[in-house]
Design a protein around this motif. Structure first.
Motif, PDB file in Angstrom:
ATOM      1  N   GLN A   1       9.797  21.832 -11.778  1.00  0.00           N
ATOM      2  CA  GLN A   1       9.901  20.521 -11.158  1.00  0.00           C
ATOM      3  C   GLN A   1      10.721  20.597  -9.885  1.00  0.00           C
ATOM      4  OE1 GLN A   1       8.798  17.078 -12.153  1.00  0.00           O
ATOM      5  NE2 GLN A   1       9.293  17.132  -9.986  1.00  0.00           N
ATOM      6  N   ARG A   2      10.167  20.055  -8.801  1.00  0.00           N
ATOM      7  CA  ARG A   2      10.899  19.980  -7.548  1.00  0.00           C
ATOM      8  C   ARG A   2      11.004  18.513  -7.144  1.00  0.00           C
ATOM      9  NH1 ARG A   2      11.913  24.140  -9.110  1.00  0.00           N
ATOM     10  NH2 ARG A   2      11.781  26.205  -8.173  1.00  0.00           N
ATOM     11  N   TYR A   3      12.050  18.196  -6.390  1.00  0.00           N
ATOM     12  CA  TYR A   3      12.351  16.801  -6.097  1.00  0.00           C
ATOM     13  C   TYR A   3      12.245  16.499  -4.609  1.00  0.00           C
ATOM     14  CZ  TYR A   3      13.783  16.615 -10.909  1.00  0.00           C
ATOM     15  OH  TYR A   3      13.768  16.669 -12.288  1.00  0.00           O
ATOM     16  N   ASP A   4      11.667  15.329  -4.306  1.00  0.00           N
ATOM     17  CA  ASP A   4      11.568  14.864  -2.914  1.00  0.00           C
ATOM     18  C   ASP A   4      12.931  14.438  -2.389  1.00  0.00           C
ATOM     19  OD1 ASP A   4       8.504  14.608  -2.303  1.00  0.00           O
ATOM     20  OD2 ASP A   4       8.761  13.776  -4.314  1.00  0.00           O
ATOM     21  N   LEU A   5      13.726  13.834  -3.262  1.00  0.00           N
ATOM     22  CA  LEU A   5      15.041  13.320  -2.882  1.00  0.00           C
ATOM     23  C   LEU A   5      16.050  13.666  -3.969  1.00  0.00           C
ATOM     24  CD1 LEU A   5      16.941  11.550  -1.124  1.00  0.00           C
ATOM     25  CD2 LEU A   5      16.112   9.565  -2.402  1.00  0.00           C
ATOM     26  N   ILE A   6      17.152  14.278  -3.568  1.00  0.00           N
ATOM     27  CA  ILE A   6      18.270  14.550  -4.474  1.00  0.00           C
ATOM     28  C   ILE A   6      19.484  13.817  -3.921  1.00  0.00           C
ATOM     29  CG2 ILE A   6      19.801  16.312  -5.430  1.00  0.00           C
ATOM     30  CD1 ILE A   6      17.475  18.279  -5.309  1.00  0.00           C
ATOM     31  N   VAL A   7      20.085  12.977  -4.747  1.00  0.00           N
ATOM     32  CA  VAL A   7      21.240  12.196  -4.306  1.00  0.00           C
ATOM     33  C   VAL A   7      22.448  12.538  -5.165  1.00  0.00           C
ATOM     34  CG1 VAL A   7      19.884  10.259  -3.411  1.00  0.00           C
ATOM     35  CG2 VAL A   7      20.619  10.244  -5.788  1.00  0.00           C
ATOM     36  N   SER A   8      23.627  12.435  -4.585  1.00  0.00           N
ATOM     37  CA  SER A   8      24.838  12.661  -5.361  1.00  0.00           C
ATOM     38  C   SER A   8      26.042  12.016  -4.696  1.00  0.00           C
ATOM     39  CB  SER A   8      25.103  14.166  -5.534  1.00  0.00           C
ATOM     40  OG  SER A   8      26.218  14.383  -6.385  1.00  0.00           O
ATOM     41  N   ASN A   9      26.818  11.339  -5.508  1.00  0.00           N
ATOM     42  CA  ASN A   9      28.163  10.889  -5.137  1.00  0.00           C
ATOM     43  C   ASN A   9      29.087  11.855  -5.876  1.00  0.00           C
ATOM     44  OD1 ASN A   9      30.559   9.563  -4.638  1.00  0.00           O
ATOM     45  ND2 ASN A   9      30.102   7.805  -5.948  1.00  0.00           N
ATOM     46  N   PRO A  10      29.319  13.047  -5.299  1.00  0.00           N
ATOM     47  CA  PRO A  10      29.904  14.153  -6.066  1.00  0.00           C
ATOM     48  C   PRO A  10      31.406  14.027  -6.259  1.00  0.00           C
ATOM     49  CG  PRO A  10      29.592  14.827  -3.806  1.00  0.00           C
ATOM     50  CD  PRO A  10      29.036  13.425  -3.914  1.00  0.00           C
ATOM     51  N   PRO A  11      31.977  14.877  -7.156  1.00  0.00           N
ATOM     52  CA  PRO A  11      33.441  14.912  -7.281  1.00  0.00           C
ATOM     53  C   PRO A  11      34.064  15.212  -5.929  1.00  0.00           C
ATOM     54  CG  PRO A  11      32.387  16.260  -8.971  1.00  0.00           C
ATOM     55  CD  PRO A  11      31.329  15.879  -7.995  1.00  0.00           C
ATOM     56  N   TYR A  12      35.184  14.568  -5.620  1.00  0.00           N
ATOM     57  CA  TYR A  12      35.709  14.704  -4.268  1.00  0.00           C
ATOM     58  C   TYR A  12      37.198  14.975  -4.175  1.00  0.00           C
ATOM     59  CZ  TYR A  12      36.593   9.732  -5.176  1.00  0.00           C
ATOM     60  OH  TYR A  12      36.970   8.550  -5.734  1.00  0.00           O
ATOM     61  N   PHE A  13      37.936  14.898  -5.261  1.00  0.00           N
ATOM     62  CA  PHE A  13      39.366  15.173  -5.178  1.00  0.00           C
ATOM     63  C   PHE A  13      39.620  16.661  -5.331  1.00  0.00           C
ATOM     64  CE2 PHE A  13      40.403  10.687  -6.827  1.00  0.00           C
ATOM     65  CZ  PHE A  13      40.521  10.218  -5.537  1.00  0.00           C
ATOM     66  N   GLN A  14      40.265  17.273  -4.365  1.00  0.00           N
ATOM     67  CA  GLN A  14      40.618  18.677  -4.420  1.00  0.00           C
ATOM     68  C   GLN A  14      42.135  18.823  -4.335  1.00  0.00           C
ATOM     69  OE1 GLN A  14      38.044  19.825  -1.049  1.00  0.00           O
ATOM     70  NE2 GLN A  14      37.150  21.307  -2.439  1.00  0.00           N
ATOM     71  N   ASN A  15      42.687  19.707  -5.172  1.00  0.00           N
ATOM     72  CA  ASN A  15      44.124  20.001  -5.133  1.00  0.00           C
ATOM     73  C   ASN A  15      44.981  18.744  -5.284  1.00  0.00           C
ATOM     74  OD1 ASN A  15      43.493  22.734  -4.550  1.00  0.00           O
ATOM     75  ND2 ASN A  15      43.266  22.187  -2.399  1.00  0.00           N
ATOM     76  N   SER A  16      44.551  17.849  -6.180  1.00  0.00           N
ATOM     77  CA  SER A  16      45.319  16.618  -6.405  1.00  0.00           C
ATOM     78  C   SER A  16      45.587  16.460  -7.895  1.00  0.00           C
ATOM     79  CB  SER A  16      44.551  15.411  -5.868  1.00  0.00           C
ATOM     80  OG  SER A  16      43.297  15.299  -6.499  1.00  0.00           O
ATOM     81  N   LEU A  17      46.440  15.506  -8.254  1.00  0.00           N
ATOM     82  CA  LEU A  17      46.785  15.286  -9.646  1.00  0.00           C
ATOM     83  C   LEU A  17      45.544  14.894 -10.450  1.00  0.00           C
ATOM     84  CD1 LEU A  17      50.134  13.300  -9.245  1.00  0.00           C
ATOM     85  CD2 LEU A  17      49.861  15.695  -9.901  1.00  0.00           C
ATOM     86  N   LYS A  18      45.456  15.425 -11.679  1.00  0.00           N
ATOM     87  CA  LYS A  18      44.301  15.165 -12.533  1.00  0.00           C
ATOM     88  C   LYS A  18      44.472  13.852 -13.287  1.00  0.00           C
ATOM     89  CE  LYS A  18      42.348  19.054 -11.446  1.00  0.00           C
ATOM     90  NZ  LYS A  18      42.016  20.091 -12.416  1.00  0.00           N
ATOM     91  N   ASN A  19      43.351  13.202 -13.565  1.00  0.00           N
ATOM     92  CA  ASN A  19      43.348  11.978 -14.352  1.00  0.00           C
ATOM     93  C   ASN A  19      43.456  12.349 -15.832  1.00  0.00           C
ATOM     94  OD1 ASN A  19      42.355   9.581 -15.783  1.00  0.00           O
ATOM     95  ND2 ASN A  19      41.742   8.858 -13.762  1.00  0.00           N
ATOM     96  N   PRO A  20      44.293  11.682 -16.615  1.00  0.00           N
ATOM     97  CA  PRO A  20      44.404  12.001 -18.039  1.00  0.00           C
ATOM     98  C   PRO A  20      43.116  11.724 -18.806  1.00  0.00           C
ATOM     99  CG  PRO A  20      45.654  10.017 -17.500  1.00  0.00           C
ATOM    100  CD  PRO A  20      45.244  10.641 -16.200  1.00  0.00           C
ATOM    101  N   ASP A  21      42.267  10.837 -18.307  1.00  0.00           N
ATOM    102  CA  ASP A  21      40.962  10.583 -18.907  1.00  0.00           C
ATOM    103  C   ASP A  21      40.025  11.713 -18.491  1.00  0.00           C
ATOM    104  OD1 ASP A  21      38.227   9.740 -19.184  1.00  0.00           O
ATOM    105  OD2 ASP A  21      38.931   7.691 -19.435  1.00  0.00           O
ATOM    106  N   LYS A  22      39.584  12.540 -19.453  1.00  0.00           N
ATOM    107  CA  LYS A  22      38.796  13.732 -19.138  1.00  0.00           C
ATOM    108  C   LYS A  22      37.493  13.386 -18.420  1.00  0.00           C
ATOM    109  CE  LYS A  22      38.447  18.214 -19.385  1.00  0.00           C
ATOM    110  NZ  LYS A  22      39.425  19.091 -18.712  1.00  0.00           N
TER     111      LYS A  22
END
Length: 235
Positions: free
Chosen positions: A99-120
């Motif tokens: 399967q190949r896709y015409d459109l792939i969208v993502s609002n990806p993870p964006y926090f780098q080197n920052s404090l982690k959220n306690p909610d996994k």
């Protein structure tokens, strides 16, 4: 997973290109679907294409359960599917390879080197540990049709990293919009549409549509352009 402005912007903004003579079903993949917001917005935008199929994947089982519930309650439930799976496994999956896709969208993870959220679950959704930009672009390219589009919303500071990765995978920017909260504020986000060049397109300089977008005005929490872009989605 809450409805956020980033997801609303991407769902309303991302280009949807379909050639009039194209006979194969139009296919969309939403990476990190969360509540299914972007997938639902794209289902609404493509409701005239009854053959359009949209798959939302997420590494968080609670998110995919929520997305499946939202899909089932929508008018487009027959065209929407939710899967609990990582992008890496989805790209490596035997069925996905066909399967190949015409459109792939993502609002990806964006926090780098920052404090982690306690909610996994929230941590996975917001940190790049589980899906780096390189993994995102590499695996998305494995699933992209020859002239398909990858549409993303990212922190403005990630632009150069993404452009370098895009060049490595034969992608170019077909559309980009710099997003400011309001005219007096520095840009926080960038909307990017990346497209793969075919051989004939490589011979000429790629055309990029670029612009600037303000979420708020000086006097209102929603600018006129924000209202115009999202008017089909807010009640």
């Amino acid at each position: 997973m809450k409805v956020g402005t980033d997801g609303v912007l991407l769902g309303a903004w991302c280009p949807i290109d379909r050639l009039p003579e194209e006979n194969s079903p139009y296919t969309i993949l939403d990476i990190g679907t969360g509540s299914g917001l972007i997938a639902l917005m794209l289902a609404q935008r493509t409701e005239q294409w009854k053959d359009c199929r949209i798959v939302g994947i997420d590494i968080d089982p609670n998110a995919t359960t929520q997305a499946a519930e939202n899909f089932a309650l929508s008018p487009w439930k027959e065209r929407l599917q939710s899967q609990h799976i990582s992008l890496q496994d989805f790209a490596a999956n035997t069925s996905a390879k066909t399967q190949r896709y015409d459109l792939i969208v993502s609002n990806p993870p964006y926090f780098q080197n920052s404090l982690k959220n306690p909610d996994k679950g929230r941590e996975q959704a917001r940190h790049t540990d589980s899906l780096s930009y390189q993994e995102l672009i590499k695996n998305a390219c494995l699933l992209l049709k020859e002239q398909g589009t990858i549409a993303l919303i990212l922190p403005i500071e990630a632009r150069q990293d993404i452009l370098e990765l895009a060049r490595n995978y034969g992608l170019y920017i077909s559309k980009e919009t710099v997003v400011h909260t309001k005219p007096t504020k520095e840009a926080k986000r960038i909307l990017l549409a990346l497209r793969r060049l075919n051989e004939s397109q490589k011979e000429s300089a790629p055309i990029t549509e670029s612009g600037t977008f303000y979420i708020e005005s000086e006097t209102s929490p929603r600018s006129d352009e924000y209202i115009a872009l999202t008017k089909d989605f807010y009640l």
